[in-house]
Design a protein around this motif. Structure first.
Motif, PDB file in Angstrom:
ATOM      1  N   ALA A   1       0.834  -1.195   0.000  1.00  0.00           N
ATOM      2  CA  ALA A   1       0.000   0.000   0.000  1.00  0.00           C
ATOM      3  C   ALA A   1       0.872   1.249   0.000  1.00  0.00           C
ATOM      4  CB  ALA A   1      -0.915   0.010   1.228  1.00  0.00           C
ATOM      5  N   SER A   2       0.340   2.295  -0.592  1.00  0.00           N
ATOM      6  CA  SER A   2       0.987   3.601  -0.559  1.00  0.00           C
ATOM      7  C   SER A   2      -0.097   4.662  -0.360  1.00  0.00           C
ATOM      8  CB  SER A   2       1.733   3.889  -1.874  1.00  0.00           C
ATOM      9  OG  SER A   2       2.258   5.211  -1.869  1.00  0.00           O
ATOM     10  N   PRO A   3      -0.054   5.403   0.760  1.00  0.00           N
ATOM     11  CA  PRO A   3       0.921   5.313   1.848  1.00  0.00           C
ATOM     12  C   PRO A   3       0.749   4.023   2.645  1.00  0.00           C
ATOM     13  CG  PRO A   3      -0.266   7.431   1.874  1.00  0.00           C
ATOM     14  CD  PRO A   3      -0.998   6.527   0.948  1.00  0.00           C
ATOM     15  N   MET A   4       1.834   3.620   3.285  1.00  0.00           N
ATOM     16  CA  MET A   4       1.776   2.449   4.139  1.00  0.00           C
ATOM     17  C   MET A   4       1.053   2.811   5.432  1.00  0.00           C
ATOM     18  SD  MET A   4       5.542   0.708   3.640  1.00  0.00           S
ATOM     19  CE  MET A   4       6.386   2.157   4.257  1.00  0.00           C
ATOM     20  N   ALA A   5       0.356   1.838   5.997  1.00  0.00           N
ATOM     21  CA  ALA A   5      -0.348   2.051   7.256  1.00  0.00           C
ATOM     22  C   ALA A   5       0.562   1.711   8.431  1.00  0.00           C
ATOM     23  CB  ALA A   5      -1.604   1.189   7.301  1.00  0.00           C
ATOM     24  N   THR A   6       0.235   2.313   9.568  1.00  0.00           N
ATOM     25  CA  THR A   6       1.014   2.047  10.782  1.00  0.00           C
ATOM     26  C   THR A   6       0.797   0.626  11.274  1.00  0.00           C
ATOM     27  OG1 THR A   6       0.764   4.379  11.379  1.00  0.00           O
ATOM     28  CG2 THR A   6       1.483   2.875  13.112  1.00  0.00           C
ATOM     29  N   ASN A   7      -0.430   0.115  11.071  1.00  0.00           N
ATOM     30  CA  ASN A   7      -0.787  -1.212  11.577  1.00  0.00           C
ATOM     31  C   ASN A   7      -1.244  -2.106  10.424  1.00  0.00           C
ATOM     32  OD1 ASN A   7      -0.590  -0.632  14.537  1.00  0.00           O
ATOM     33  ND2 ASN A   7      -2.168   0.878  13.994  1.00  0.00           N
ATOM     34  N   PRO A   8      -1.261  -3.453  10.638  1.00  0.00           N
ATOM     35  CA  PRO A   8      -1.689  -4.374   9.579  1.00  0.00           C
ATOM     36  C   PRO A   8      -3.159  -4.163   9.205  1.00  0.00           C
ATOM     37  CG  PRO A   8      -0.505  -5.526  11.324  1.00  0.00           C
ATOM     38  CD  PRO A   8      -0.775  -4.160  11.839  1.00  0.00           C
ATOM     39  N   ALA A   9      -3.518  -4.630   8.020  1.00  0.00           N
ATOM     40  CA  ALA A   9      -4.898  -4.541   7.557  1.00  0.00           C
ATOM     41  C   ALA A   9      -5.796  -5.423   8.412  1.00  0.00           C
ATOM     42  CB  ALA A   9      -4.981  -4.948   6.094  1.00  0.00           C
ATOM     43  N   ARG A  10      -7.071  -5.048   8.495  1.00  0.00           N
ATOM     44  CA  ARG A  10      -8.041  -5.803   9.271  1.00  0.00           C
ATOM     45  C   ARG A  10      -9.237  -6.112   8.392  1.00  0.00           C
ATOM     46  NH1 ARG A  10      -8.097  -1.725  14.504  1.00  0.00           N
ATOM     47  NH2 ARG A  10      -5.830  -1.705  14.819  1.00  0.00           N
ATOM     48  N   CYS A  11      -9.777  -7.333   8.562  1.00  0.00           N
ATOM     49  CA  CYS A  11     -10.941  -7.738   7.792  1.00  0.00           C
ATOM     50  C   CYS A  11     -12.178  -7.711   8.682  1.00  0.00           C
ATOM     51  CB  CYS A  11     -10.752  -9.153   7.233  1.00  0.00           C
ATOM     52  SG  CYS A  11      -9.455  -9.252   5.970  1.00  0.00           S
ATOM     53  N   TYR A  12     -13.310  -7.346   8.075  1.00  0.00           N
ATOM     54  CA  TYR A  12     -14.573  -7.296   8.806  1.00  0.00           C
ATOM     55  C   TYR A  12     -15.651  -7.982   7.986  1.00  0.00           C
ATOM     56  CZ  TYR A  12     -12.861  -4.071  12.363  1.00  0.00           C
ATOM     57  OH  TYR A  12     -12.176  -3.509  13.417  1.00  0.00           O
ATOM     58  N   GLN A  13     -16.453  -8.770   8.701  1.00  0.00           N
ATOM     59  CA  GLN A  13     -17.599  -9.429   8.093  1.00  0.00           C
ATOM     60  C   GLN A  13     -18.782  -9.224   9.017  1.00  0.00           C
ATOM     61  OE1 GLN A  13     -19.427 -12.550   8.974  1.00  0.00           O
ATOM     62  NE2 GLN A  13     -20.746 -11.890   7.284  1.00  0.00           N
ATOM     63  N   GLY A  14     -19.840  -8.574   8.477  1.00  0.00           N
ATOM     64  CA  GLY A  14     -21.007  -8.322   9.313  1.00  0.00           C
ATOM     65  C   GLY A  14     -20.721  -7.401  10.470  1.00  0.00           C
ATOM     66  N   GLY A  15     -19.749  -6.499  10.344  1.00  0.00           N
ATOM     67  CA  GLY A  15     -19.434  -5.552  11.397  1.00  0.00           C
ATOM     68  C   GLY A  15     -18.492  -6.094  12.449  1.00  0.00           C
ATOM     69  N   ALA A  16     -18.057  -7.342  12.320  1.00  0.00           N
ATOM     70  CA  ALA A  16     -17.152  -7.947  13.288  1.00  0.00           C
ATOM     71  C   ALA A  16     -15.853  -8.335  12.590  1.00  0.00           C
ATOM     72  CB  ALA A  16     -17.787  -9.179  13.920  1.00  0.00           C
ATOM     73  N   VAL A  17     -14.775  -8.355  13.369  1.00  0.00           N
ATOM     74  CA  VAL A  17     -13.471  -8.741  12.826  1.00  0.00           C
ATOM     75  C   VAL A  17     -13.539 -10.186  12.347  1.00  0.00           C
ATOM     76  CG1 VAL A  17     -11.032  -9.046  13.342  1.00  0.00           C
ATOM     77  CG2 VAL A  17     -12.277  -7.107  14.315  1.00  0.00           C
ATOM     78  N   SER A  18     -12.985 -10.424  11.154  1.00  0.00           N
ATOM     79  CA  SER A  18     -13.046 -11.769  10.570  1.00  0.00           C
ATOM     80  C   SER A  18     -11.638 -12.256  10.242  1.00  0.00           C
ATOM     81  CB  SER A  18     -13.906 -11.744   9.298  1.00  0.00           C
ATOM     82  OG  SER A  18     -13.194 -11.089   8.245  1.00  0.00           O
ATOM     83  N   ASP A  19     -11.570 -13.471   9.707  1.00  0.00           N
ATOM     84  CA  ASP A  19     -10.272 -14.064   9.349  1.00  0.00           C
ATOM     85  C   ASP A  19      -9.920 -13.823   7.888  1.00  0.00           C
ATOM     86  OD1 ASP A  19     -12.073 -15.655   8.068  1.00  0.00           O
ATOM     87  OD2 ASP A  19     -11.424 -17.545   8.996  1.00  0.00           O
ATOM     88  N   CYS A  20     -10.641 -12.907   7.222  1.00  0.00           N
ATOM     89  CA  CYS A  20     -10.358 -12.507   5.837  1.00  0.00           C
ATOM     90  C   CYS A  20     -10.689 -13.602   4.824  1.00  0.00           C
ATOM     91  CB  CYS A  20      -8.896 -12.089   5.659  1.00  0.00           C
ATOM     92  SG  CYS A  20      -8.385 -10.727   6.715  1.00  0.00           S
ATOM     93  N   THR A  21     -11.536 -14.598   5.218  1.00  0.00           N
ATOM     94  CA  THR A  21     -11.845 -15.711   4.325  1.00  0.00           C
ATOM     95  C   THR A  21     -13.246 -15.577   3.766  1.00  0.00           C
ATOM     96  OG1 THR A  21     -10.375 -17.209   5.539  1.00  0.00           O
ATOM     97  CG2 THR A  21     -12.091 -18.222   4.170  1.00  0.00           C
ATOM     98  N   ILE A  22     -13.375 -15.822   2.458  1.00  0.00           N
ATOM     99  CA  ILE A  22     -14.677 -15.877   1.799  1.00  0.00           C
ATOM    100  C   ILE A  22     -14.847 -17.298   1.266  1.00  0.00           C
ATOM    101  CG2 ILE A  22     -16.143 -14.944  -0.031  1.00  0.00           C
ATOM    102  CD1 ILE A  22     -14.438 -12.435  -0.041  1.00  0.00           C
ATOM    103  N   ASP A  23     -15.946 -17.946   1.651  1.00  0.00           N
ATOM    104  CA  ASP A  23     -16.241 -19.303   1.176  1.00  0.00           C
ATOM    105  C   ASP A  23     -17.159 -19.211  -0.037  1.00  0.00           C
ATOM    106  OD1 ASP A  23     -14.764 -20.593   3.171  1.00  0.00           O
ATOM    107  OD2 ASP A  23     -16.439 -20.457   4.591  1.00  0.00           O
ATOM    108  N   PHE A  24     -16.679 -19.740  -1.161  1.00  0.00           N
ATOM    109  CA  PHE A  24     -17.458 -19.744  -2.397  1.00  0.00           C
ATOM    110  C   PHE A  24     -18.179 -21.083  -2.540  1.00  0.00           C
ATOM    111  CE2 PHE A  24     -14.660 -16.240  -3.168  1.00  0.00           C
ATOM    112  CZ  PHE A  24     -15.368 -15.385  -3.994  1.00  0.00           C
ATOM    113  N   HIS A  25     -19.501 -21.031  -2.906  1.00  0.00           N
ATOM    114  CA  HIS A  25     -20.339 -22.218  -3.023  1.00  0.00           C
ATOM    115  C   HIS A  25     -20.955 -22.277  -4.416  1.00  0.00           C
ATOM    116  CE1 HIS A  25     -20.140 -22.473   1.396  1.00  0.00           C
ATOM    117  NE2 HIS A  25     -20.396 -21.165   1.402  1.00  0.00           N
ATOM    118  N   ASP A  26     -21.340 -23.547  -4.810  1.00  0.00           N
ATOM    119  CA  ASP A  26     -21.994 -23.717  -6.109  1.00  0.00           C
ATOM    120  C   ASP A  26     -23.477 -23.390  -6.064  1.00  0.00           C
ATOM    121  OD1 ASP A  26     -19.946 -24.277  -7.787  1.00  0.00           O
ATOM    122  OD2 ASP A  26     -20.073 -26.457  -7.576  1.00  0.00           O
ATOM    123  N   SER A  27     -24.111 -23.407  -4.875  1.00  0.00           N
ATOM    124  CA  SER A  27     -25.524 -23.058  -4.762  1.00  0.00           C
ATOM    125  C   SER A  27     -25.708 -22.175  -3.543  1.00  0.00           C
ATOM    126  CB  SER A  27     -26.401 -24.305  -4.659  1.00  0.00           C
ATOM    127  OG  SER A  27     -26.080 -25.032  -3.476  1.00  0.00           O
ATOM    128  N   GLY A  28     -26.774 -21.385  -3.604  1.00  0.00           N
ATOM    129  CA  GLY A  28     -27.016 -20.471  -2.501  1.00  0.00           C
ATOM    130  C   GLY A  28     -28.063 -19.448  -2.878  1.00  0.00           C
TER     131      GLY A  28
END
Length: 860
Positions: free
Chosen positions: A282-309
């Motif tokens: 990133a430019s500019p670089m951030a002071t701290n690492p990136a954070r992922c959020y899912q539904g307003g809560a901190v997540s593990d940055c994973t998205i599960d892709f499915h064939d149906s839904g």
């Protein structure tokens, strides 16, 4: 920014398209010296940066006078550097979008990216130029001075940048000296679009908002945000560029540039499985690492892709209003890879689908989203029975009495024959906007400034801070507590004409419970339509707007400039000129006050005119004439004084007059004195707005300080004196008649009097039997005598003479001074100076010697 390239001009600029500029070989002839712009210092070069890891090369300028934003669109930044035996220059012009952004954010910085070939920090110079090409600011780098002109002190702006150093900046920001910096730490990194002294905060961390689940047949929606603080209450105000992980699958590529918060970025993954998202650089670089959020809560940055839904068709909503969206149960078509309706849900009723709300921006969970009349829990999900049509679609009716960015998550867990079937899906992010912004203006957070008329209360001084409150609300006025957005204030209309709103640009972080308040000021008199605007609320493309009429505004004060009045000396022909006590005198140049309505900052409020003008004779107070010596009789002044006339544009005149004249009261004889007269008046209008220096004065009642007289200000206590005359009936008889004044001890001839007019008709002649006017002959004995005199007096002498009658007799003479009362005297000794002078002209006798008491002749 628009730009153009050209090589060194020969006497005048030669402008060519960029693609040709570098091919031109023109001898190095220095351009004519540039004059200083009238905007000198109103915009400054603030930072210059060469090629480096933190940013592309740029020149940053800062607008020091916010009121000049309207002019910037015609200004330019010129960069020049040596290229062999030539000089290569480039002009960069401001785009209208830059100016629009200025008004929205209030950020005074404008950044140009000329390109690597134009940012030669080894030797270059930079100018800011106005529409006429004259210099607003100048900087020489490493002694290169091709554009140096004759513009005073700005020609001395220079900085030396050593090898390996990538840029230079002003410290303190905007006004300080130029210093070079290196790329060796957080305090020495470039700050495009931000302050050099740290007032623009760095990026604390980047946030990645993503769904937990997605379909292989439909791209997942991801949003990025550059957070300026730990809680992400505010966003980084400058541009940021990130490289996303994974390297493939991103619509538009994995390098994304945004300011604050990005638009929705789509990630496609065509096979079932998990994908981890992140930021590789990133430019500019951030002071701290990136954070992922899912539904307003901190997540593990994973998205599960499915064939149906489930897939949603959803658009942005308006708070407190019902809106329909579509939910469809789908599966991936093995041949087309597209989403198609799931036959297992077609024409099915009462399918229990669990629905949950993801609160994305803000993450506060304070208001429930209602779906088909069911309130979804603030945390967790609730199963709602849904009926699907032949395409496995159902319509959901949403109602949200708040504002923000949300996502709706759906899940189905099969049972019985469908045991083991798990279907999930998340809607695209959607924004619920307030219906409008409620705008209120108050004097004290309580009293509304809502007077749209030109009179009455409330009213408020122009330029004085008042309170502005803005709230995101539903159509019925219900506040949406989650609303927060960068909000600008403007004055799109005003009565009689729009002025300028200052202050009141609100950041999203300034809001609390959907409401923000701060001070603002309005520059003009009258009323203003105060408009609040949140542009592109949360990236929805929706501008949330609201307005109200605020007023009425009055001047903050008046300035009063006076002319140099003078009185007309009544008797100006002699030396010195003088005026008799009791004699009226007028203005030679009447006093005039020019009144200008001003706001608190001292700018003229041009709207103070017509119905908005409130100065009248009834509002002026304390009109007083003062003197050092003597008492003025002001009974002759006009009934309306001063006369008030408007000039328009916030200005008016107070014009004084003398009417039938002023005069000093004539009492007992006094020695001559100078008339030191001062005039003063207090200027107020009907709203109590006052001149900044009341009373406004002309002259002063002090020695040598009074208003001038055009031919001398001496006042004399005068009289007209006559003496008896004796002479032969055969000769012309002169009768002494002259003007005199009291010198403090005795009456002396007034030789300076060459202006008193006493026509013959003002003489009353009486011969014992007949009375006639002085212009008529009168019988004396058996003869006739006629009078002559000087009109006006000559050196104070009337030159009164009677022709020889040829017969003995007398004429009793009286001067009628009813028109010259200031020359009457107490000739009868009754204490009142109200008597006309009188004397007798005797013919046929001679006046004896005054020294002889008695003489007798004896004849022998």
């Amino acid at each position: 920014m628009n730009n153009r390239l050209f090589t060194a001009p020969v006497k005048r600029a030669l402008i060519f398209p960029a693609v040709f500029a570098l091919l031109l070989l023109i001898p190095d002839i220095r351009p004519a010296c540039s004059a200083c712009s009238p905007y000198l210092g109103d915009m400054v070069i603030n930072e210059a940066y060469g090629e480096g890891p933190y940013s592309s090369p740029f020149v940053e300028t800062r607008l020091m006078d916010y009121t000049l934003a309207w002019a910037v669109s015609s200004w330019s930044v010129r960069t020049c550097h040596a290229s062999g035996n030539r000089n290569l220059c480039e002009d960069n012009f401001f785009n209208p979008g830059d100016i629009s952004e200025f008004y929205i954010s209030g950020n005074p910085y404008f950044v140009f990216y000329p390109g690597n070939q134009m940012m030669d920090l080894g030797g270059m110079d930079i100018t800011i130029r106005d529409a006429d090409g004259t210099v607003i600011d100048y900087l020489s780098i490493n002694g290169y001075d091709y554009q140096k002109g004759a513009c005073g002190s700005v020609d001395d702006n220079s900085v030396t940048i050593g090898p390996g150093i990538k840029g230079a900046e002003r410290l303190p920001d905007g006004t300080g000296e130029w210093v070079a910096y290196a790329e060796s730490g957080a305090n020495h990194e470039p700050t495009p679009n931000g302050s050099n002294d740290g007032s623009l905060v760095a990026i604390n961390h980047y946030r990645i908002y993503h769904p937990a689940d997605a379909l292989t047949c439909q791209a997942a929606s991801v949003t990025l945000r550059a957070c300026a603080d730990e809680d992400c209450a505010s966003s980084f105000a400058a541009e940021a560029t990130v490289t996303l992980a994974p390297a493939s699958g991103w619509a538009g590529g994995n390098v994304q540039t945004f300011t604050g918060e990005s638009e929705s970025i789509l990630l496609r993954h065509n096979t079932p499985g998990s994908v981890t998202v992140g930021i590789a650089s990133a430019s500019p670089m951030a002071t701290n690492p990136a954070r992922c959020y899912q539904g307003g809560a901190v997540s593990d940055c994973t998205i599960d892709f499915h064939d149906s839904g489930f897939v949603f068709e959803v658009s942005n909503l308006t708070a407190c209003q019902n809106a329909g969206i579509t939910l469809q149960a789908v599966r991936r078509d093995a041949r087309t890879q597209a989403c198609t309706g799931d036959d297992g849900f077609a024409n099915q009723e009462n399918r229990p689908v669990s629905l949950a709300t993801s609160y994305l921006d803000p993450p506060d969970r304070r208001t429930s989203l209602r779906v088909n009349g069911h309130s979804l829990p603030l945390n967790g999900a609730v199963a709602i029975p849904l009926d699907f049509d032949g395409e496995a679609k159902t319509t959901l009716t949403l109602h949200y009495a708040d504002a923000g960015k949300l996502r709706l998550d759906a899940a189905y867990a099969g049972s019985g024959e469908e045991a083991g079937l798990i279907m999930t899906g998340s809607s695209p992010e959607f924004v619920v906007s307030p219906h409008h912004l409620r705008v209120r203006a108050t004097t004290d957070a309580t009293t509304l400034l809502n007077n749209a008329a030109s009179a009455g209360a409330p009213h408020w001084p122009a330029g004085e801070d008042f309170q502005v409150e803005v709230a995101g609300v539903c159509a019925d006025g219900t506040v949406t507590p989650n609303f927060a957005a960068m909000t600008s204030l403007s004055a799109p209309a005003g009565n009689p004409a729009a002025g300028i709103i200052t202050g009141g640009a609100f950041a999203a972080g300034d809001y609390s419970n959907g409401i923000v308040s701060d001070t603002a000021a309005y520059s003009e008199v009258g009323t203003v339509t105060l408009q609040a605007r949140a542009t592109n609320y949360l990236g929805s493309g929706v501008d949330v707007i609201g307005s109200t009429t605020v007023g009425r505004f009055t001047p903050h004060h008046f300035t009063a400039s006076v002319n140099s009045p003078s009185f007309a000396t009544a008797c100006s022909g002699g030396s010195p000129g003088f005026t008799y006590l009791g004699q009226t005198f007028d203005y030679a140049v009447a006093p005039v006050i020019t009144v200008t309505a001003k706001n608190k900052q001292g700018a003229t409020t041009a709207n103070y005119a017509g119905a908005w003008w409130k100065i009248s004779g009834a509002t002026l107070t304390g009109k007083t004439y003062r003197t050092v010596t003597g008492t003025l009789d002001l009974s002759g002044l006009p009934a309306t004084d001063p006369v008030i006339s408007g000039l328009g544009g916030g200005m008016g005149l107070l014009s004084f007059g003398s009417g039938s004249g002023l005069r000093f009261v004539r009492g007992v004889p006094v020695a001559p004195f100078d008339a030191e007269i001062g005039l003063e008046i207090n200027i107020f209008d009907a709203d109590g707005i006052a001149a900044e220096a009341n009373p406004v004065t002309f002259g002063a009642a002090a020695a040598g300080a009074g208003m001038a007289f055009d031919h001398g200000k001496e006042m004399r206590w005068g009289r007209l004196a006559m003496k008896n005359a004796y002479g032969s009936e055969l000769l012309v008889l002169s009768m002494p008649m002259r003007s005199e004044y009291f010198n403090g001890s005795v009456f002396v001839p007034n030789h300076a009097d060459g202006c008193t007019s006493l026509p013959l008709g003002r003489l009353i002649l009486f011969n014992g039997t007949t009375t006639v006017g002085g212009e008529q002959p009168i019988a004396v004995g058996s003869g006739i005598s006629s009078a002559t005199l000087y009109d006006p007096l000559v050196a104070g002498d009337a030159g009164l003479k009677f022709s020889a009658p040829g017969s003995n007799g007398y004429i009793q003479v009286r001067a009628d001074l009813s028109l010259l009362p200031w020359l009457r005297y107490d000739w009868d000794g009754d204490g009142a100076h109200d008597d006309d002078p009188a004397a007798r002209a005797s013919f046929g006798i001679y006046k004896g010697r005054p020294a002889v008491i008695y003489m007798r002749e004896r004849f022998r």
